[in-house]
Motif scaffolding. Structure first.
Motif, short mmCIF file in Angstrom:
data_model
loop_
_atom_site.label_atom_id
_atom_site.label_comp_id
_atom_site.label_asym_id
_atom_site.label_seq_id
_atom_site.Cartn_x
_atom_site.Cartn_y
_atom_site.Cartn_z
N PHE A 123 -1.65 -1.06 -4.10
CA PHE A 123 -2.82 -0.20 -3.99
C PHE A 123 -2.36 1.17 -3.51
O PHE A 123 -1.54 1.28 -2.61
CB PHE A 123 -3.86 -0.78 -3.03
N GLU A 124 -2.91 2.20 -4.14
CA GLU A 124 -2.58 3.56 -3.74
C GLU A 124 -3.76 4.15 -3.00
O GLU A 124 -4.92 3.87 -3.31
CB GLU A 124 -2.26 4.41 -4.98
N LEU B 137 -5.94 8.61 1.69
CA LEU B 137 -6.36 8.73 3.08
C LEU B 137 -5.64 7.65 3.88
O LEU B 137 -5.11 6.70 3.31
CB LEU B 137 -7.87 8.56 3.19
N PRO B 138 -5.65 7.73 5.20
CA PRO B 138 -4.96 6.70 5.99
C PRO B 138 -5.47 5.27 5.74
O PRO B 138 -4.68 4.33 5.71
CB PRO B 138 -5.20 7.13 7.43
N ASP B 139 -6.76 5.09 5.55
CA ASP B 139 -7.38 3.78 5.42
C ASP B 139 -7.13 3.19 4.03
O ASP B 139 -7.59 3.73 3.03
CB ASP B 139 -8.87 3.92 5.69
N ALA B 140 -6.43 2.07 3.97
CA ALA B 140 -6.11 1.43 2.68
C ALA B 140 -7.34 0.89 1.97
O ALA B 140 -7.29 0.61 0.77
CB ALA B 140 -5.09 0.31 2.89
N PHE B 141 -8.46 0.76 2.69
CA PHE B 141 -9.69 0.25 2.05
C PHE B 141 -10.49 1.37 1.39
O PHE B 141 -11.31 1.09 0.51
CB PHE B 141 -10.56 -0.47 3.08
N CYS B 142 -10.29 2.60 1.79
CA CYS B 142 -11.13 3.71 1.35
C CYS B 142 -10.83 4.09 -0.11
O CYS B 142 -9.75 4.58 -0.44
CB CYS B 142 -10.90 4.91 2.27
N ASN B 143 -11.79 3.82 -0.99
CA ASN B 143 -11.72 4.18 -2.41
C ASN B 143 -10.50 3.61 -3.13
O ASN B 143 -10.00 4.22 -4.07
CB ASN B 143 -11.74 5.71 -2.57
N VAL C 155 0.86 -1.17 0.00
CA VAL C 155 0.00 0.00 0.00
C VAL C 155 0.90 1.23 0.00
O VAL C 155 1.84 1.32 0.79
CB VAL C 155 -0.94 0.00 1.22
N ARG C 156 0.60 2.15 -0.91
CA ARG C 156 1.40 3.37 -1.04
C ARG C 156 0.51 4.58 -0.82
O ARG C 156 -0.54 4.70 -1.45
CB ARG C 156 2.03 3.45 -2.43
#
Length: 186
Positions: A86-87, A90-96, A53-54
């Protein structure tokens, strides 16, 4: 921990060059990168899925601003061609990001999360993972954070911030384990 699923995904959060910028301040857990490297090597050897995650910041002053070296992955954590990236903004890697869909498409139900910052992107991502029903593990000795001031100006040590973030996660969202326990479950 019981055995790791054969398709348990390793989520490596924000291990980018910018996280080493001096302006971020004093950090805890100086051996975190070593623990992350050990877990990454284990995941790769066992052919389990690895997700990088980036953080791509919209803030022009951020260490994670696109087009600068701080946005790039640290050399030890550059994704291999077959590993997912995944880029996030926001802090949450799941968000959008499409991460949840990607995991569901592959039948992945178990996540092992590590990286930075414990009380920010790691905590936010682990909370979402738990809320979404994933069996979530956060590897405490493979995460770190920085000294932080609260709203009253009190300085909290990175060690305290890290411990409280992990404690928050342990209440309802994730199991907190050290890297030795995760490797033993493999």
């Amino acid at each position: 921990m019981t055995a790791l699923a054969s398709n348990a995904a390793l989520l490596i959060i924000d291990m980018q060059n910018g996280i080493n910028h001096p302006r971020l301040g004093r950090r805890n857990n100086p051996e975190a990168e070593q623990r992350i490297s050990e877990l990454l090597a284990f995941w790769r050897a066992s052919m389990r899925p690895v997700v990088h995650v980036r953080h791509i910041s919209r803030d022009p002053d951020s260490v994670f601003r696109p087009g600068q070296p701080g946005c790039e992955f640290q050399p030890a954590f550059v994704p291999q061609a077959h590993e997912a990236v995944f880029e996030k903004h926001l802090p949450d890697a799941f968000c959008n990001s499409g991460l949840e869909h990607w995991l569901h498409q592959r039948g992945i139900h178990q996540l092992v999360i590590l990286g930075v910052v414990t009380n920010n992107s790691v905590e936010s991502t682990a909370r979402s993972a738990g809320n979404l029903g994933f069996a979530t593990v956060v590897v405490g000795d493979a995460c770190y954070t920085f000294d932080q001031r609260d709203l009253q100006g009190r300085l909290w040590s990175a060690e305290d911030v890290h411990a409280l973030a992990l404690s928050n996660l342990a209440m309802d969202y994730a199991r907190i384990l050290d890297s030795t326990a995760v490797l033993a479950a493999g």
